[in-house]
Design a protein around this motif. Structure first.
Motif, PDB file in Angstrom:
ATOM      1  N   ILE A  36       0.844  -1.204   0.000  1.00 30.32           N
ATOM      2  CA  ILE A  36       0.000   0.000   0.000  1.00 30.32           C
ATOM      3  C   ILE A  36       0.879   1.254   0.000  1.00 30.32           C
ATOM      4  O   ILE A  36       0.621   2.202  -0.758  1.00 30.32           O
ATOM      5  CB  ILE A  36      -0.971  -0.003   1.203  1.00 30.32           C
ATOM      6  N   LYS A  37       1.922   1.267   0.818  1.00 34.89           N
ATOM      7  CA  LYS A  37       2.831   2.422   0.873  1.00 34.89           C
ATOM      8  C   LYS A  37       3.556   2.610  -0.460  1.00 34.89           C
ATOM      9  O   LYS A  37       3.724   3.732  -0.929  1.00 34.89           O
ATOM     10  CB  LYS A  37       3.848   2.244   1.998  1.00 34.89           C
ATOM     11  N   GLU A  38       3.977   1.512  -1.063  1.00 29.52           N
ATOM     12  CA  GLU A  38       4.670   1.594  -2.344  1.00 29.52           C
ATOM     13  C   GLU A  38       3.745   2.111  -3.441  1.00 29.52           C
ATOM     14  O   GLU A  38       4.151   2.915  -4.275  1.00 29.52           O
ATOM     15  CB  GLU A  38       5.252   0.229  -2.728  1.00 29.52           C
TER      16      GLU A  38
ATOM     17  N   LYS B 141       1.177   4.085  -3.013  1.00 30.96           N
ATOM     18  CA  LYS B 141       0.992   5.518  -2.758  1.00 30.96           C
ATOM     19  C   LYS B 141       2.174   6.327  -3.292  1.00 30.96           C
ATOM     20  O   LYS B 141       1.995   7.411  -3.856  1.00 30.96           O
ATOM     21  CB  LYS B 141       0.776   5.778  -1.276  1.00 30.96           C
ATOM     22  N   LYS B 142       3.394   5.812  -3.135  1.00 35.93           N
ATOM     23  CA  LYS B 142       4.582   6.499  -3.658  1.00 35.93           C
ATOM     24  C   LYS B 142       4.543   6.565  -5.186  1.00 35.93           C
ATOM     25  O   LYS B 142       4.832   7.606  -5.777  1.00 35.93           O
ATOM     26  CB  LYS B 142       5.856   5.788  -3.215  1.00 35.93           C
ATOM     27  N   ILE B 143       4.185   5.443  -5.813  1.00 33.50           N
ATOM     28  CA  ILE B 143       4.106   5.424  -7.278  1.00 33.50           C
ATOM     29  C   ILE B 143       3.036   6.397  -7.761  1.00 33.50           C
ATOM     30  O   ILE B 143       3.252   7.152  -8.705  1.00 33.50           O
ATOM     31  CB  ILE B 143       3.831   4.001  -7.805  1.00 33.50           C
ATOM     32  N   GLU B 144       1.887   6.405  -7.102  1.00 31.21           N
ATOM     33  CA  GLU B 144       0.820   7.319  -7.505  1.00 31.21           C
ATOM     34  C   GLU B 144       1.267   8.772  -7.361  1.00 31.21           C
ATOM     35  O   GLU B 144       0.979   9.608  -8.220  1.00 31.21           O
ATOM     36  CB  GLU B 144      -0.441   7.053  -6.684  1.00 31.21           C
ATOM     37  N   LYS B 145       1.994   9.067  -6.313  1.00 28.40           N
ATOM     38  CA  LYS B 145       2.500  10.438  -6.117  1.00 28.40           C
ATOM     39  C   LYS B 145       3.470  10.814  -7.234  1.00 28.40           C
ATOM     40  O   LYS B 145       3.391  11.907  -7.795  1.00 28.40           O
ATOM     41  CB  LYS B 145       3.182  10.553  -4.754  1.00 28.40           C
ATOM     42  N   ILE B 146       4.375   9.906  -7.574  1.00 32.56           N
ATOM     43  CA  ILE B 146       5.339  10.156  -8.650  1.00 32.56           C
ATOM     44  C   ILE B 146       4.603  10.369  -9.976  1.00 32.56           C
ATOM     45  O   ILE B 146       4.923  11.288 -10.730  1.00 32.56           O
ATOM     46  CB  ILE B 146       6.347   8.990  -8.754  1.00 32.56           C
ATOM     47  N   LEU B 147       3.608   9.534 -10.256  1.00 32.48           N
ATOM     48  CA  LEU B 147       2.852   9.659 -11.500  1.00 32.48           C
ATOM     49  C   LEU B 147       2.074  10.976 -11.562  1.00 32.48           C
ATOM     50  O   LEU B 147       2.009  11.613 -12.619  1.00 32.48           O
ATOM     51  CB  LEU B 147       1.883   8.482 -11.665  1.00 32.48           C
ATOM     52  N   ARG B 148       1.492  11.394 -10.435  1.00 28.41           N
ATOM     53  CA  ARG B 148       0.747  12.667 -10.411  1.00 28.41           C
ATOM     54  C   ARG B 148       1.668  13.852 -10.675  1.00 28.41           C
ATOM     55  O   ARG B 148       1.229  14.892 -11.155  1.00 28.41           O
ATOM     56  CB  ARG B 148       0.047  12.844  -9.071  1.00 28.41           C
TER      57      ARG B 148
ATOM     58  N   MET C 169      -0.972  -1.039 -11.122  1.00 27.83           N
ATOM     59  CA  MET C 169      -0.028  -0.902 -10.016  1.00 27.83           C
ATOM     60  C   MET C 169       0.835  -2.146  -9.848  1.00 27.83           C
ATOM     61  O   MET C 169       2.023  -2.042  -9.526  1.00 27.83           O
ATOM     62  CB  MET C 169      -0.756  -0.578  -8.708  1.00 27.83           C
ATOM     63  N   ASP C 170       0.270  -3.329 -10.098  1.00 35.00           N
ATOM     64  CA  ASP C 170       1.071  -4.556 -10.041  1.00 35.00           C
ATOM     65  C   ASP C 170       2.239  -4.472 -11.023  1.00 35.00           C
ATOM     66  O   ASP C 170       3.368  -4.843 -10.688  1.00 35.00           O
ATOM     67  CB  ASP C 170       0.210  -5.786 -10.370  1.00 35.00           C
ATOM     68  N   LYS C 171       1.978  -3.972 -12.204  1.00 38.10           N
ATOM     69  CA  LYS C 171       3.029  -3.842 -13.222  1.00 38.10           C
ATOM     70  C   LYS C 171       4.024  -2.739 -12.865  1.00 38.10           C
ATOM     71  O   LYS C 171       5.236  -2.916 -12.983  1.00 38.10           O
ATOM     72  CB  LYS C 171       2.410  -3.570 -14.596  1.00 38.10           C
ATOM     73  N   LEU C 172       3.496  -1.594 -12.423  1.00 40.79           N
ATOM     74  CA  LEU C 172       4.376  -0.459 -12.122  1.00 40.79           C
ATOM     75  C   LEU C 172       5.212  -0.682 -10.867  1.00 40.79           C
ATOM     76  O   LEU C 172       6.300  -0.115 -10.745  1.00 40.79           O
ATOM     77  CB  LEU C 172       3.567   0.836 -12.028  1.00 40.79           C
TER      78      LEU C 172
ATOM     79  N   LEU D 107       8.846   0.306 -11.865  1.00 41.77           N
ATOM     80  CA  LEU D 107       9.311   1.558 -11.244  1.00 41.77           C
ATOM     81  C   LEU D 107       9.954   1.321  -9.873  1.00 41.77           C
ATOM     82  O   LEU D 107      10.101   2.245  -9.090  1.00 41.77           O
ATOM     83  CB  LEU D 107       8.158   2.563 -11.129  1.00 41.77           C
ATOM     84  N   ARG D 108      10.350   0.095  -9.612  1.00 43.93           N
ATOM     85  CA  ARG D 108      10.968  -0.256  -8.323  1.00 43.93           C
ATOM     86  C   ARG D 108      12.164   0.649  -8.018  1.00 43.93           C
ATOM     87  O   ARG D 108      12.359   1.089  -6.893  1.00 43.93           O
ATOM     88  CB  ARG D 108      11.383  -1.722  -8.329  1.00 43.93           C
ATOM     89  N   GLY D 109      12.964   0.950  -9.030  1.00 42.89           N
ATOM     90  CA  GLY D 109      14.128   1.803  -8.828  1.00 42.89           C
ATOM     91  C   GLY D 109      13.783   3.187  -8.311  1.00 42.89           C
ATOM     92  O   GLY D 109      14.507   3.752  -7.486  1.00 42.89           O
ATOM     93  N   LEU D 110      12.673   3.737  -8.780  1.00 42.83           N
ATOM     94  CA  LEU D 110      12.253   5.055  -8.291  1.00 42.83           C
ATOM     95  C   LEU D 110      11.814   4.977  -6.829  1.00 42.83           C
ATOM     96  O   LEU D 110      12.055   5.906  -6.060  1.00 42.83           O
ATOM     97  CB  LEU D 110      11.098   5.602  -9.132  1.00 42.83           C
ATOM     98  N   LEU D 111      11.177   3.869  -6.446  1.00 43.68           N
ATOM     99  CA  LEU D 111      10.761   3.707  -5.062  1.00 43.68           C
ATOM    100  C   LEU D 111      11.962   3.693  -4.134  1.00 43.68           C
ATOM    101  O   LEU D 111      11.951   4.299  -3.073  1.00 43.68           O
ATOM    102  CB  LEU D 111       9.954   2.409  -4.886  1.00 43.68           C
TER     103      LEU D 111
END
Length: 158
Positions: free
Chosen positions: A12-14, A16-23, A143-146, A150-154
């Protein structure tokens, strides 16, 4: 049981981070342009010219009215910081572009509407022509794919 809860909480935290980066995708693009303009301002361009002098086959000459100024400032702290910012933003933008390009067309459209254009789930579902439940399931699929691509960005944003 505790390990399963930790795994869910981490996911869930990851997400949220991806969604923030995408926004912030469009903001990163604007930031990249702004940083580049600032770097260009403090680092004037050195222009190349070709000179044909009688008796020679021609020579290239690098000139600039502010050449010495540019060379003196090339290692300035500000220029270095701007360059690092440019590289960071470029890496983020390229990572997002590459990850999103690997999604299915409907998934890409979802990312564009929901995150890049900051639409709500309801607005996104109307534009896609799907129910909100289907769009929520689509979100989980994306999100499963990203989470993988996008693991490196996390890791960088921890």
């Amino acid at each position: 049981m505790n390990q399963i809860e930790n795994k869910k909480t981490r996911r869930i935290k990851e997400i949220k981070k991806i969604e923030k980066i995408l926004r912030q995708y469009k903001t990163y693009k604007i930031g990249l342009m702004t940083l580049q303009k600032q770097l260009d301002y403090i680092m004037p361009n050195v222009t190349a010219t070709y000179e044909l002098i009688e008796g020679t086959s021609g020579t290239f000459k690098l000139t600039s009215s502010t050449e010495k100024y540019a060379i003196d400032r090339i290692e300035s702290k500000r220029a270095l910081m701007l360059h690092e910012g440019i590289e960071k933003y470029r890496m983020i933008i390229e990572s997002i572009d590459e990850a999103v390009s690997e999604l299915d067309p409907i998934e890409r459209k979802f990312v564009e509407l929901r995150y890049f254009n900051r639409k709500t789930i309801a607005q996104t579902s109307i534009e896609l022509g799907y129910s909100e439940k289907h769009v929520f399931n689509l979100r989980n699929q994306v999100m499963d794919k990203l989470l993988i691509s996008l693991r490196g960005l996390l890791i960088q944003f921890d």
